[in-house]
Design a protein around this motif. Structure first.
Motif, PDB file in Angstrom:
ATOM      1  N   ASN A 138       0.708  -1.265   0.029  1.00 24.49           N
ATOM      2  CA  ASN A 138       0.006   0.164   0.082  1.00 24.49           C
ATOM      3  C   ASN A 138       0.942   1.306  -0.061  1.00 24.49           C
ATOM      4  OD1 ASN A 138      -2.854  -1.328   0.882  1.00 24.49           O
ATOM      5  ND2 ASN A 138      -1.141  -2.133   2.192  1.00 24.49           N
ATOM      6  N   PHE A 139       0.568   2.140  -0.769  1.00 24.33           N
ATOM      7  CA  PHE A 139       1.195   3.572  -0.931  1.00 24.33           C
ATOM      8  C   PHE A 139       0.393   4.642  -0.406  1.00 24.33           C
ATOM      9  CE2 PHE A 139       4.628   1.648  -3.102  1.00 24.33           C
ATOM     10  CZ  PHE A 139       4.196   0.683  -3.669  1.00 24.33           C
ATOM     11  N   ILE A 140       0.641   5.330   0.619  1.00 27.31           N
ATOM     12  CA  ILE A 140      -0.125   6.193   1.217  1.00 27.31           C
ATOM     13  C   ILE A 140       0.336   7.671   1.023  1.00 27.31           C
ATOM     14  CG2 ILE A 140      -1.147   6.985   3.470  1.00 27.31           C
ATOM     15  CD1 ILE A 140      -0.280   4.600   4.740  1.00 27.31           C
ATOM     16  N   GLN A 141      -0.586   8.600   0.827  1.00 28.12           N
ATOM     17  CA  GLN A 141      -0.115  10.214   0.742  1.00 28.12           C
ATOM     18  C   GLN A 141      -1.148  10.861   1.713  1.00 28.12           C
ATOM     19  OE1 GLN A 141       0.720  12.112  -2.711  1.00 28.12           O
ATOM     20  NE2 GLN A 141       0.593  14.251  -1.948  1.00 28.12           N
ATOM     21  N   PRO A 142      -0.645  11.417   2.844  1.00 27.86           N
ATOM     22  CA  PRO A 142      -1.555  12.136   3.884  1.00 27.86           C
ATOM     23  C   PRO A 142      -2.172  13.068   2.988  1.00 27.86           C
ATOM     24  CG  PRO A 142       0.697  11.629   4.923  1.00 27.86           C
ATOM     25  CD  PRO A 142       0.754  11.214   3.412  1.00 27.86           C
TER      26      PRO A 142
ATOM     27  N   PHE B 160      -4.946   9.357   1.234  1.00 25.28           N
ATOM     28  CA  PHE B 160      -5.057   8.668  -0.015  1.00 25.28           C
ATOM     29  C   PHE B 160      -4.311   7.330  -0.147  1.00 25.28           C
ATOM     30  CE2 PHE B 160      -7.085   9.750  -4.135  1.00 25.28           C
ATOM     31  CZ  PHE B 160      -6.654   8.541  -5.010  1.00 25.28           C
ATOM     32  N   VAL B 161      -4.952   6.195  -0.388  1.00 28.37           N
ATOM     33  CA  VAL B 161      -4.352   5.087  -0.511  1.00 28.37           C
ATOM     34  C   VAL B 161      -4.190   4.244  -1.872  1.00 28.37           C
ATOM     35  CG1 VAL B 161      -3.974   2.726   0.671  1.00 28.37           C
ATOM     36  CG2 VAL B 161      -4.572   4.522   2.061  1.00 28.37           C
ATOM     37  N   ARG B 162      -3.152   3.762  -2.342  1.00 31.96           N
ATOM     38  CA  ARG B 162      -3.455   3.219  -3.462  1.00 31.96           C
ATOM     39  C   ARG B 162      -2.594   1.763  -3.238  1.00 31.96           C
ATOM     40  NH1 ARG B 162      -0.826   6.111  -8.684  1.00 31.96           N
ATOM     41  NH2 ARG B 162      -1.543   4.003  -9.624  1.00 31.96           N
TER      42      ARG B 162
ATOM     43  N   GLY C 127      -6.031  -3.586   3.216  1.00 29.15           N
ATOM     44  CA  GLY C 127      -4.855  -2.609   3.133  1.00 29.15           C
ATOM     45  C   GLY C 127      -5.074  -1.203   3.530  1.00 29.15           C
ATOM     46  N   VAL C 128      -6.257  -0.760   3.516  1.00 24.31           N
ATOM     47  CA  VAL C 128      -6.533   0.709   4.036  1.00 24.31           C
ATOM     48  C   VAL C 128      -6.771   0.512   5.412  1.00 24.31           C
ATOM     49  CG1 VAL C 128      -7.786   1.471   1.922  1.00 24.31           C
ATOM     50  CG2 VAL C 128      -9.213   0.528   3.807  1.00 24.31           C
ATOM     51  N   THR C 129      -6.956  -0.564   6.055  1.00 27.88           N
ATOM     52  CA  THR C 129      -7.121  -0.548   7.652  1.00 27.88           C
ATOM     53  C   THR C 129      -5.598  -0.645   8.008  1.00 27.88           C
ATOM     54  OG1 THR C 129      -8.879  -2.013   7.378  1.00 27.88           O
ATOM     55  CG2 THR C 129      -7.800  -2.170   9.464  1.00 27.88           C
ATOM     56  N   ALA C 130      -4.605  -1.380   7.283  1.00 24.47           N
ATOM     57  CA  ALA C 130      -3.381  -1.382   7.631  1.00 24.47           C
ATOM     58  C   ALA C 130      -2.690   0.208   7.483  1.00 24.47           C
ATOM     59  CB  ALA C 130      -2.431  -2.209   6.808  1.00 24.47           C
TER      60      ALA C 130
ATOM     61  N   ILE D 227     -10.288   7.611   4.515  1.00 24.53           N
ATOM     62  CA  ILE D 227      -9.298   7.196   3.415  1.00 24.53           C
ATOM     63  C   ILE D 227      -9.917   7.395   1.985  1.00 24.53           C
ATOM     64  CG2 ILE D 227      -8.187   5.015   2.595  1.00 24.53           C
ATOM     65  CD1 ILE D 227      -9.229   4.522   5.844  1.00 24.53           C
ATOM     66  N   LYS D 228      -9.238   7.928   1.131  1.00 20.01           N
ATOM     67  CA  LYS D 228      -9.690   8.179  -0.282  1.00 20.01           C
ATOM     68  C   LYS D 228      -8.750   6.896  -1.012  1.00 20.01           C
ATOM     69  CE  LYS D 228     -10.970  12.990  -0.767  1.00 20.01           C
ATOM     70  NZ  LYS D 228     -12.462  12.428  -0.681  1.00 20.01           N
ATOM     71  N   THR D 229      -9.744   6.078  -1.771  1.00 18.37           N
ATOM     72  CA  THR D 229      -8.996   5.244  -2.760  1.00 18.37           C
ATOM     73  C   THR D 229      -9.392   5.511  -4.115  1.00 18.37           C
ATOM     74  OG1 THR D 229     -10.626   3.669  -2.982  1.00 18.37           O
ATOM     75  CG2 THR D 229      -9.247   3.664  -0.890  1.00 18.37           C
ATOM     76  N   ARG D 230      -8.968   5.175  -5.271  1.00 22.57           N
ATOM     77  CA  ARG D 230      -9.425   5.209  -6.517  1.00 22.57           C
ATOM     78  C   ARG D 230     -10.912   4.717  -6.800  1.00 22.57           C
ATOM     79  NH1 ARG D 230      -4.666   4.245 -10.861  1.00 22.57           N
ATOM     80  NH2 ARG D 230      -3.906   6.604 -10.848  1.00 22.57           N
ATOM     81  N   GLY D 231     -11.285   3.926  -5.806  1.00 24.01           N
ATOM     82  CA  GLY D 231     -12.547   3.323  -5.873  1.00 24.01           C
ATOM     83  C   GLY D 231     -13.623   3.882  -5.012  1.00 24.01           C
ATOM     84  N   GLY D 232     -13.357   4.771  -4.188  1.00 21.41           N
ATOM     85  CA  GLY D 232     -14.215   5.443  -3.400  1.00 21.41           C
ATOM     86  C   GLY D 232     -13.706   5.408  -1.789  1.00 21.41           C
ATOM     87  N   ASN D 233     -14.622   6.006  -1.004  1.00 21.49           N
ATOM     88  CA  ASN D 233     -14.168   6.387   0.447  1.00 21.49           C
ATOM     89  C   ASN D 233     -14.593   5.338   1.434  1.00 21.49           C
ATOM     90  OD1 ASN D 233     -13.092   8.900  -1.090  1.00 21.49           O
ATOM     91  ND2 ASN D 233     -15.408   9.917  -0.646  1.00 21.49           N
ATOM     92  N   LEU D 234     -13.533   5.307   2.276  1.00 21.03           N
ATOM     93  CA  LEU D 234     -13.684   4.310   3.182  1.00 21.03           C
ATOM     94  C   LEU D 234     -13.118   4.980   4.739  1.00 21.03           C
ATOM     95  CD1 LEU D 234     -11.935   1.533   1.369  1.00 21.03           C
ATOM     96  CD2 LEU D 234     -14.335   0.996   2.410  1.00 21.03           C
ATOM     97  N   SER D 235     -13.608   4.733   6.019  1.00 17.16           N
ATOM     98  CA  SER D 235     -13.128   4.856   7.188  1.00 17.16           C
ATOM     99  C   SER D 235     -12.755   3.883   7.978  1.00 17.16           C
ATOM    100  CB  SER D 235     -13.941   5.928   7.758  1.00 17.16           C
ATOM    101  OG  SER D 235     -15.110   5.119   8.184  1.00 17.16           O
ATOM    102  N   VAL D 236     -11.811   4.171   8.664  1.00 16.28           N
ATOM    103  CA  VAL D 236     -11.216   3.181   9.760  1.00 16.28           C
ATOM    104  C   VAL D 236     -10.864   3.637  11.169  1.00 16.28           C
ATOM    105  CG1 VAL D 236      -9.304   1.838  10.395  1.00 16.28           C
ATOM    106  CG2 VAL D 236      -9.908   1.666   7.952  1.00 16.28           C
TER     107      VAL D 236
END
Ligand SMILES: N[C@H](CCC[C@H](N)C(=O)O)C(=O)O
Length: 255
Positions: free
Chosen positions: A169-173, A180-182, A198-201, A217-226
């Motif tokens: 996982n690649f992260i940019q605050p 943002f996570v890819r 992955g976004v949880t990690a 968390i923003k991802t290319r496929g949509g938004n999540l939260s942890v």
């Protein structure tokens, strides 16, 4: 065979109601064929829903290459599918490869309780967290332009992770509580639009210095939260992955 397609923030799955145990879960070539985006239905993974004597259901997850692991987005989709099938109401307790999970459906989102996490390992200037599946985490700049597949593949096949490999996982605050996570996903062997474990990690790595946190968390496929809590010994618990899970279509396929 009847099947459904679900997606959770762009991580997509073939879902099968296999409460009659008719799907041959040893036929990994069939799993790969069904997940093939040209010669099959097409998906990042395939999920069987089966009966279980102690839990509302059991979820069997396969990556597109037939390997098995815990899948956070897949589990969220399995909960939505179980509710669609009438197996559960708004709350559930089910079994996955990494153990049992609680989940609830609230305001159109699926909230999934993840397994506890033992801690974060430093890997040179990166880190590693296992959230039910293994995740290498790297902080980067200009994430939209970052060569995720090229760099992800190098780390996934690095000797340090042999033989099982890892997700990357690649992260940019973005702000103090948003990233943002890819993700390059093991078993898909490509970038996926999002990765739940992955976004949880990533959230755990991002909020390393916080005793409790809710990370958007923003991802290319949509938004999540942890959200999670960290104990004095560095272990993490009460970890929840929250996001949408949608049924895309239903179909029949002759096996
Ligand atoms: N590819 C991962 C499993 C699926 C993870 C991802 N789809 C998720 O939502 O957690 C692995 O083999 O460890």
């Amino acid at each position: 065979m009847k099947f459904y397609k679900y997606q959770g923030t762009g991580n997509d799955f073939v879902m099968i109601d296999d409460r009659e145990n008719r799907f041959d879960d040893q036929d990994l070539a069939l799993v790969s064929r069904l997940c093939d985006r040209k010669f099959g239905i097409g998906a990042d993974g395939l999920i069987l829903i089966r009966n279980h004597p102690k839990y509302n259901f059991e979820m069997i997850y396969f990556n597109a290459d037939g390997s098995q692991s815990m899948c956070g987005n897949g589990a969220r989709c399995a909960v939505a599918f179980a509710e669609f099938l009438g197996i559960i109401g708004e709350k559930t307790h089910f079994l996955a490869i990494d153990g049992d999970h609680e989940a609830l459906i609230k305001e159109g989102l699926v909230e999934l309780k993840m397994g506890n996490v033992s801690g974060i390992d430093q890997v040179k200037t990166d880190c590693f967290v296992n959230t039910g599946s293994p995740h290498h985490i790297r902080f980067v700049d200009q994430i939209e332009e970052y060569p995720v597949v090229e760099e992800g593949r190098k780390i996934r096949y690095d000797q340090r992770y042999s033989p099982g490999g890892t997700n990357v996982n690649f992260i940019q605050p973005i702000s103090s509580d948003e990233i943002f996570v890819r993700t390059y996903e093991r078993g898909v062997e490509d970038e996926t639009l999002s990765c739940g474990t992955g976004v949880t990690a990533a959230a755990i790595a991002f909020a390393q210095d916080q005793k409790a946190a809710t990370v958007k968390i923003k991802t290319r496929g949509g938004n999540l939260s942890v959200r999670f809590r960290r104990n004095a010994d560095g272990t993490l618990e009460d970890i929840w992955l929250i996001g949408p899970a949608q049924q895309v279509f239903a179909g029949q396929i002759d096996l």
